[in-house]
Design a protein around this motif. Sequence first.
Motif, PDB file in Angstrom:
ATOM      1  N   MET A   1       0.950  -1.272  -0.055  1.00 35.22           N
ATOM      2  CA  MET A   1      -0.040  -0.038  -0.070  1.00 35.22           C
ATOM      3  C   MET A   1       0.868   1.228   0.108  1.00 35.22           C
ATOM      4  O   MET A   1       1.894   1.312   0.611  1.00 35.22           O
ATOM      5  N   GLU A   2       0.412   2.324  -0.726  1.00 32.27           N
ATOM      6  CA  GLU A   2       1.267   3.550  -0.869  1.00 32.27           C
ATOM      7  C   GLU A   2       0.846   4.268   0.570  1.00 32.27           C
ATOM      8  O   GLU A   2       0.041   3.882   1.363  1.00 32.27           O
ATOM      9  N   MET A   3       1.595   5.333   0.417  1.00 29.82           N
ATOM     10  CA  MET A   3       1.409   6.236   1.888  1.00 29.82           C
ATOM     11  C   MET A   3       0.067   6.861   1.625  1.00 29.82           C
ATOM     12  O   MET A   3      -0.366   7.270   0.720  1.00 29.82           O
ATOM     13  N   LEU A   4      -0.604   6.960   2.966  1.00 34.74           N
ATOM     14  CA  LEU A   4      -1.790   7.792   2.971  1.00 34.74           C
ATOM     15  C   LEU A   4      -1.252   9.255   3.375  1.00 34.74           C
ATOM     16  O   LEU A   4      -0.872   9.567   4.744  1.00 34.74           O
ATOM     17  N   ILE A   5      -1.433  10.163   2.652  1.00 30.66           N
ATOM     18  CA  ILE A   5      -0.911  11.350   2.847  1.00 30.66           C
ATOM     19  C   ILE A   5      -1.833  12.410   2.376  1.00 30.66           C
ATOM     20  O   ILE A   5      -2.622  12.399   1.743  1.00 30.66           O
ATOM     21  N   GLY A   6      -1.562  13.862   3.071  1.00 27.60           N
ATOM     22  CA  GLY A   6      -2.487  14.697   2.557  1.00 27.60           C
ATOM     23  C   GLY A   6      -3.348  15.375   3.643  1.00 27.60           C
ATOM     24  O   GLY A   6      -3.923  14.514   4.382  1.00 27.60           O
ATOM     25  N   GLU A   7      -4.002  16.650   3.343  1.00 28.90           N
ATOM     26  CA  GLU A   7      -4.904  16.997   4.413  1.00 28.90           C
ATOM     27  C   GLU A   7      -6.157  17.718   3.459  1.00 28.90           C
ATOM     28  O   GLU A   7      -5.910  18.394   2.649  1.00 28.90           O
ATOM     29  N   TYR A   8      -7.356  17.194   3.848  1.00 31.25           N
ATOM     30  CA  TYR A   8      -8.673  17.568   2.968  1.00 31.25           C
ATOM     31  C   TYR A   8      -9.754  17.920   4.021  1.00 31.25           C
ATOM     32  O   TYR A   8      -9.672  17.592   5.085  1.00 31.25           O
ATOM     33  N   SER A   9     -10.432  18.554   3.227  1.00 30.08           N
ATOM     34  CA  SER A   9     -11.693  19.177   4.049  1.00 30.08           C
ATOM     35  C   SER A   9     -13.033  18.608   3.334  1.00 30.08           C
ATOM     36  O   SER A   9     -12.859  18.753   1.992  1.00 30.08           O
ATOM     37  N   ASN A  10     -14.037  18.162   4.223  1.00 35.25           N
ATOM     38  CA  ASN A  10     -15.185  17.819   3.601  1.00 35.25           C
ATOM     39  C   ASN A  10     -16.228  18.182   4.748  1.00 35.25           C
ATOM     40  O   ASN A  10     -15.986  18.252   6.049  1.00 35.25           O
ATOM     41  N   THR A  11     -17.580  17.823   4.217  1.00 32.86           N
ATOM     42  CA  THR A  11     -18.653  18.256   5.236  1.00 32.86           C
ATOM     43  C   THR A  11     -19.430  16.784   5.568  1.00 32.86           C
ATOM     44  O   THR A  11     -19.578  15.969   4.339  1.00 32.86           O
ATOM     45  N   LEU A  12     -19.570  16.671   6.739  1.00 31.76           N
ATOM     46  CA  LEU A  12     -20.451  15.529   7.107  1.00 31.76           C
ATOM     47  C   LEU A  12     -21.969  16.073   6.952  1.00 31.76           C
ATOM     48  O   LEU A  12     -22.502  16.878   7.267  1.00 31.76           O
ATOM     49  N   ASP A  13     -22.607  14.923   6.235  1.00 31.72           N
ATOM     50  CA  ASP A  13     -24.064  15.178   5.711  1.00 31.72           C
ATOM     51  C   ASP A  13     -25.005  14.963   7.005  1.00 31.72           C
ATOM     52  O   ASP A  13     -24.600  14.398   8.033  1.00 31.72           O
ATOM     53  N   GLU A  14     -26.202  15.199   6.504  1.00 31.05           N
ATOM     54  CA  GLU A  14     -27.495  14.976   7.786  1.00 31.05           C
ATOM     55  C   GLU A  14     -27.403  13.742   8.203  1.00 31.05           C
ATOM     56  O   GLU A  14     -27.952  13.281   9.235  1.00 31.05           O
ATOM     57  N   LYS A  15     -26.971  12.585   7.181  1.00 28.79           N
ATOM     58  CA  LYS A  15     -26.984  11.070   7.702  1.00 28.79           C
ATOM     59  C   LYS A  15     -25.746  10.510   8.391  1.00 28.79           C
ATOM     60  O   LYS A  15     -25.556   9.486   8.587  1.00 28.79           O
ATOM     61  N   GLY A  16     -24.810  11.483   8.795  1.00 26.86           N
ATOM     62  CA  GLY A  16     -23.584  11.036   9.312  1.00 26.86           C
ATOM     63  C   GLY A  16     -22.526  10.563   8.226  1.00 26.86           C
ATOM     64  O   GLY A  16     -21.690   9.795   8.795  1.00 26.86           O
ATOM     65  N   GLN A 112      -7.125  13.699   7.445  1.00 25.54           N
ATOM     66  CA  GLN A 112      -5.618  13.765   7.317  1.00 25.54           C
ATOM     67  C   GLN A 112      -5.159  12.398   7.093  1.00 25.54           C
ATOM     68  O   GLN A 112      -5.203  11.745   7.852  1.00 25.54           O
ATOM     69  N   GLY A 113      -4.234  12.260   6.062  1.00 29.30           N
ATOM     70  CA  GLY A 113      -3.480  11.177   6.043  1.00 29.30           C
ATOM     71  C   GLY A 113      -2.251  11.063   6.670  1.00 29.30           C
ATOM     72  O   GLY A 113      -1.626  11.923   6.937  1.00 29.30           O
ATOM     73  N   MET A 114      -2.146   9.907   7.345  1.00 25.77           N
ATOM     74  CA  MET A 114      -0.963  10.120   8.335  1.00 25.77           C
ATOM     75  C   MET A 114      -0.118   8.803   8.242  1.00 25.77           C
ATOM     76  O   MET A 114       0.532   7.901   8.928  1.00 25.77           O
ATOM     77  N   ILE A 115       0.400   8.243   6.921  1.00 25.96           N
ATOM     78  CA  ILE A 115       1.078   7.376   6.403  1.00 25.96           C
ATOM     79  C   ILE A 115       0.325   6.081   6.576  1.00 25.96           C
ATOM     80  O   ILE A 115      -0.093   5.489   5.393  1.00 25.96           O
ATOM     81  N   LYS A 116       0.052   5.671   7.614  1.00 27.92           N
ATOM     82  CA  LYS A 116      -0.425   4.225   7.899  1.00 27.92           C
ATOM     83  C   LYS A 116      -1.780   4.434   8.288  1.00 27.92           C
ATOM     84  O   LYS A 116      -2.559   3.275   8.368  1.00 27.92           O
ATOM     85  N   PHE A 117      -2.524   5.609   8.638  1.00 26.89           N
ATOM     86  CA  PHE A 117      -3.786   5.414   8.987  1.00 26.89           C
ATOM     87  C   PHE A 117      -4.527   6.926   8.601  1.00 26.89           C
ATOM     88  O   PHE A 117      -3.561   7.658   8.059  1.00 26.89           O
ATOM     89  N   ILE A 118      -5.487   7.265   8.857  1.00 32.24           N
ATOM     90  CA  ILE A 118      -6.321   8.402   8.627  1.00 32.24           C
ATOM     91  C   ILE A 118      -6.786   9.034   9.822  1.00 32.24           C
ATOM     92  O   ILE A 118      -7.527   8.442  10.409  1.00 32.24           O
ATOM     93  N   GLU A 119      -6.753  10.345   9.885  1.00 33.82           N
ATOM     94  CA  GLU A 119      -7.601  10.825  11.230  1.00 33.82           C
ATOM     95  C   GLU A 119      -8.615  11.731  10.675  1.00 33.82           C
ATOM     96  O   GLU A 119      -8.565  12.133   9.555  1.00 33.82           O
ATOM     97  N   LEU A 120     -10.000  11.710  11.239  1.00 30.15           N
ATOM     98  CA  LEU A 120     -11.063  12.331  10.944  1.00 30.15           C
ATOM     99  C   LEU A 120     -11.172  13.247  11.906  1.00 30.15           C
ATOM    100  O   LEU A 120     -11.503  12.982  13.326  1.00 30.15           O
ATOM    101  N   TRP A 121     -11.337  14.684  11.834  1.00 28.88           N
ATOM    102  CA  TRP A 121     -11.556  15.666  12.974  1.00 28.88           C
ATOM    103  C   TRP A 121     -12.676  16.438  12.473  1.00 28.88           C
ATOM    104  O   TRP A 121     -12.854  16.905  11.356  1.00 28.88           O
TER     105      TRP A 121
END
Length: 149
Positions: A1-16, A112-121
């Motif tokens: 698997m390639e690296m998970l990198i980058g910081e992105y923004s998106n909106t949580l919809d009304e259904k989660g 946010q891609g953190m190489i081996k995992f992703i964070e969601l804030w």
Amino acid sequence: MEMLIGEYSNTLDEKGRISFPSKLRSVLNQGELVVTQGLDQCLMLFTAEEWVSLTDKIMGSASVFDEQKLIVMRHFIAPAQRLEFDKSGRLSIPQSLREYAALKSGCECKIQGMIKFIELWDSSEYAKYKTDNAASLKDAASSMRNIIF
């Protein structure tokens, strides 16, 4: 698997549900992730392979008679859930995990891609985290001084 990198923004919809960036989905190249609580009011998302690797390490060093290790196991392992991407590339975040990370319908989120995992804030929680920890960043970075390029 390639690296998970980058910081992105998106909106949580009304259904989660949250749409995942195509760049991250293409690296993942799989239809599901494991999501669990992070340490700092965020969620952590893992591929099944990375999740098995992490939990094997946690369980390999754990004892059900060690209070400290039980705390970690209960925080990370117990709330974990497998999530599948829908046809539109979205993940439906379970209510209990949305509550933990303060993710509300319509909120702006950081992915946010953190190489081996992703964070969601929640974006505002992440901004607060960065502000609260700005003074410690140099100390935290210097604690890694033994890393040589």
